[in-house]
Enzyme design. Structure first.
Site, PDB file in Angstrom:
ATOM      1  N   ASP A  45      58.933  35.915 -36.587  1.00  0.00           N
ATOM      2  CA  ASP A  45      58.578  36.260 -35.290  1.00  0.00           C
ATOM      3  C   ASP A  45      58.676  37.566 -35.000  1.00  0.00           C
ATOM      4  OD1 ASP A  45      58.719  34.823 -32.280  1.00  0.00           O
ATOM      5  OD2 ASP A  45      60.109  36.668 -32.447  1.00  0.00           O
ATOM      6  N   TYR A  50      57.269  45.395 -30.746  1.00  0.00           N
ATOM      7  CA  TYR A  50      58.476  45.703 -31.679  1.00  0.00           C
ATOM      8  C   TYR A  50      57.890  46.800 -32.560  1.00  0.00           C
ATOM      9  CZ  TYR A  50      60.216  41.104 -30.609  1.00  0.00           C
ATOM     10  OH  TYR A  50      60.572  40.024 -29.814  1.00  0.00           O
ATOM     11  N   LYS A  75      53.016  38.502 -30.358  1.00  0.00           N
ATOM     12  CA  LYS A  75      53.119  38.432 -28.934  1.00  0.00           C
ATOM     13  C   LYS A  75      52.175  39.816 -28.346  1.00  0.00           C
ATOM     14  CE  LYS A  75      57.787  36.941 -29.486  1.00  0.00           C
ATOM     15  NZ  LYS A  75      58.651  38.002 -30.282  1.00  0.00           N
ATOM     16  N   HIS A 108      54.099  37.671 -24.028  1.00  0.00           N
ATOM     17  CA  HIS A 108      55.681  38.308 -23.994  1.00  0.00           C
ATOM     18  C   HIS A 108      56.493  37.832 -22.635  1.00  0.00           C
ATOM     19  CE1 HIS A 108      57.964  40.999 -26.878  1.00  0.00           C
ATOM     20  NE2 HIS A 108      59.013  40.134 -26.468  1.00  0.00           N
TER      21      HIS A 108
HETATM   22  P1  NAP Z   1      70.171  37.225 -32.122  1.00  0.00           P
HETATM   23  O1  NAP Z   1      69.621  36.839 -33.006  1.00  0.00           O
HETATM   24  O2  NAP Z   1      70.641  36.515 -31.150  1.00  0.00           O
HETATM   25  O3  NAP Z   1      71.343  38.307 -32.672  1.00  0.00           O
HETATM   26  C1  NAP Z   1      71.109  39.213 -33.549  1.00  0.00           C
HETATM   27  C2  NAP Z   1      72.362  40.223 -33.764  1.00  0.00           C
HETATM   28  O4  NAP Z   1      73.323  39.240 -34.357  1.00  0.00           O
HETATM   29  C3  NAP Z   1      72.323  41.287 -34.543  1.00  0.00           C
HETATM   30  O5  NAP Z   1      73.097  42.227 -34.180  1.00  0.00           O
HETATM   31  C4  NAP Z   1      72.760  40.863 -36.030  1.00  0.00           C
HETATM   32  O6  NAP Z   1      73.166  41.857 -36.537  1.00  0.00           O
HETATM   33  C5  NAP Z   1      74.054  39.700 -35.584  1.00  0.00           C
HETATM   34  N1  NAP Z   1      73.790  38.661 -36.569  1.00  0.00           N
HETATM   35  C6  NAP Z   1      73.222  37.795 -37.053  1.00  0.00           C
HETATM   36  N2  NAP Z   1      73.575  36.924 -37.802  1.00  0.00           N
HETATM   37  C7  NAP Z   1      74.591  37.101 -37.981  1.00  0.00           C
HETATM   38  C8  NAP Z   1      75.918  36.228 -38.472  1.00  0.00           C
HETATM   39  N3  NAP Z   1      75.615  35.369 -39.155  1.00  0.00           N
HETATM   40  N4  NAP Z   1      77.337  36.686 -38.176  1.00  0.00           N
HETATM   41  C9  NAP Z   1      77.287  38.005 -37.479  1.00  0.00           C
HETATM   42  N5  NAP Z   1      76.351  38.614 -36.859  1.00  0.00           N
HETATM   43  C10 NAP Z   1      75.251  38.392 -37.188  1.00  0.00           C
HETATM   44  O7  NAP Z   1      69.137  38.305 -31.316  1.00  0.00           O
HETATM   45  P2  NAP Z   1      67.820  38.842 -31.194  1.00  0.00           P
HETATM   46  O8  NAP Z   1      67.411  39.737 -32.136  1.00  0.00           O
HETATM   47  O9  NAP Z   1      67.722  39.638 -29.655  1.00  0.00           O
HETATM   48  O10 NAP Z   1      66.916  37.551 -31.122  1.00  0.00           O
HETATM   49  C11 NAP Z   1      66.536  36.846 -31.908  1.00  0.00           C
HETATM   50  C12 NAP Z   1      64.812  37.065 -32.070  1.00  0.00           C
HETATM   51  O11 NAP Z   1      64.346  36.935 -30.960  1.00  0.00           O
HETATM   52  C13 NAP Z   1      64.411  38.555 -32.186  1.00  0.00           C
HETATM   53  O12 NAP Z   1      64.414  39.163 -33.456  1.00  0.00           O
HETATM   54  C14 NAP Z   1      62.771  38.469 -31.789  1.00  0.00           C
HETATM   55  O13 NAP Z   1      62.085  38.212 -32.607  1.00  0.00           O
HETATM   56  C15 NAP Z   1      62.893  37.368 -30.711  1.00  0.00           C
HETATM   57  N6  NAP Z   1      63.293  37.859 -29.135  1.00  0.00           N
HETATM   58  C16 NAP Z   1      62.279  37.581 -28.252  1.00  0.00           C
HETATM   59  C17 NAP Z   1      62.496  37.953 -26.988  1.00  0.00           C
HETATM   60  C18 NAP Z   1      61.375  37.702 -25.889  1.00  0.00           C
HETATM   61  O14 NAP Z   1      61.361  38.196 -24.830  1.00  0.00           O
HETATM   62  N7  NAP Z   1      60.366  37.045 -26.393  1.00  0.00           N
HETATM   63  C19 NAP Z   1      63.374  38.964 -26.534  1.00  0.00           C
HETATM   64  C20 NAP Z   1      64.447  39.227 -27.573  1.00  0.00           C
HETATM   65  C21 NAP Z   1      64.428  38.731 -29.044  1.00  0.00           C
HETATM   66  P3  NAP Z   1      72.897  42.442 -38.254  1.00  0.00           P
HETATM   67  O15 NAP Z   1      71.279  42.590 -37.876  1.00  0.00           O
HETATM   68  O16 NAP Z   1      73.440  43.786 -38.211  1.00  0.00           O
HETATM   69  O17 NAP Z   1      73.208  41.482 -39.248  1.00  0.00           O
END
Ligand code: NAP
Length: 283
Positions: A45, A50, A75, A108
């Site tokens: 994704d 990004y 997106k 998005h």
């Molecule tokens: P997330 O996946 O909820 O959390 C990522 C965070 O958690 C990072 O700081 C990561 O750190 C940490 N982490 C991951 N696995 C872990 C584990 N097993 N134990 C401890 N910490 C862990 O947050 P997100 O990146 O915001 O959301 C995921 C994806 O959703 C994004 O990458 C993006 O593709 C998408 N997104 C879309 C929108 C939208 O508006 N459509 C908005 C936000 C995000 P490290 O990397 O240091 O491991």
């Protein structure tokens, strides 16, 4: 890995890799995406905003897995809302990714002329340039309006979904219109004390799993796709090892009680946030 079938018959993995990687270093994105695919992730994704579509494309080229086995999402950014702009932005994303088709293209944010965007996306879909089209951050009233007026219904709605913001009402609207929910921030972006929460820690201990695994599993058990992000290979592996256990109804109910009923990450109804979205540029 489990799959879901979207409302147009396309099969999509229930879990993918979120590539919103904070570092501007393309080498980090490339390495993370190659690691993720090597570990077993097939859904990647990304998004125009990004600013890493080229690096994701390089990883896709180098990863050694056939294109048709991968499921690539990107997106459309707010700056490119509108019919003509969307056609152009879609081609720019394809070129950056080095692909000749996309698996999923999402609006998005519901801002700007996104109905013009949707008409362009319907055409791209009918031309076979994208296997499925959908939206992100469409709260129930906007999703309802789009579903009632669109010729092609959105296949996916990617919204913030984790134990502290469960959005059961939004899920009900998606179910009504056959729109598959996908969680962004499935680990609450690692904030809000999620990994030390006493209820989640207790449940994790019971299954011999980590809090991250419990939280990801919980969303999939309520039918929500997940796209956790990590730049660490061991965490990517951990986050994928959720398909060999099942949370009991009692534990699902305990997690249901953690809902705060609002986001602590972003307020989509705030005028300041809307101004911020319009100020962010991809070109
Ligand atoms: P997330 O996946 O909820 O959390 C990522 C965070 O958690 C990072 O700081 C990561 O750190 C940490 N982490 C991951 N696995 C872990 C584990 N097993 N134990 C401890 N910490 C862990 O947050 P997100 O990146 O915001 O959301 C995921 C994806 O959703 C994004 O990458 C993006 O593709 C998408 N997104 C879309 C929108 C939208 O508006 N459509 C908005 C936000 C995000 P490290 O990397 O240091 O491991």
């Amino acid at each position: 890995m489990e799959f879901t079938t979207l409302n147009n018959g396309i099969k999509m993995p229930m879990e993918g890799f979120g590539a919103m990687l904070m570092s501007p270093d393309p080498a980090q994105t490339e390495k993370a995406v190659i690691d993720a695919i090597d570990i077993g992730y097939r859904l990647i994704d990304t998004a125009a905003i990004y600013m890493n579509e080229e690096a994701v494309g390089t990883a896709i080229k180098k990863c050694g897995v056939a294109r048709e086995e991968l499921f690539i999402t990107t997106k459309l950014w707010v700056q490119d809302a509108g019919y003509e702009e969307t056609k152009k932005a879609f081609q720019t994303s394809l070129d950056k990714l080095g692909l000749d088709y996309l698996d999923l293209y999402l609006i998005h944010q519901p801002h700007g002329d996104y109905y013009g965007s949707w008409r362009a996306m319907e055409e791209l879909y009918k031309e076979g340039k994208v296997k499925a089209i959908g939206v992100c951050n469409f709260y129930p009233e906007r999703l309802t309006d789009l579903c009632l007026t669109a010729e092609v219904k959105p296949a996916v709605n990617q919204v913030e979904l984790h134990p502290f913001f469960q959005q059961e009402n939004a899920l009900a609207t998606m179910k009504e219109f056959g729109v598959q929910p996908e969680a962004w921030g499935p680990l609450a972006e690692g904030n809000h004390g999620i990994f030390t929460n006493p209820i989640l820690t207790e449940i994790a201990g019971k299954y011999g799993k980590s809090v991250a695994q419990v939280v990801l599993r919980w969303n999939t058990q309520r039918g929500v796709m997940i796209i956790p992000k990590s730049v660490h290979r061991n965490r990517m592996e951990e986050n994928l090892e959720i398909w060999n256990f099942e949370l009991s109804q009692e534990d699902m109910d305990k997690i249901a009680k953690l809902d705060k009923g609002h986001s602590e990450i972003v307020d989509h109804s705030s005028p300041e946030f809307v101004k911020f979205l319009h100020s962010a540029k991809v070109h």
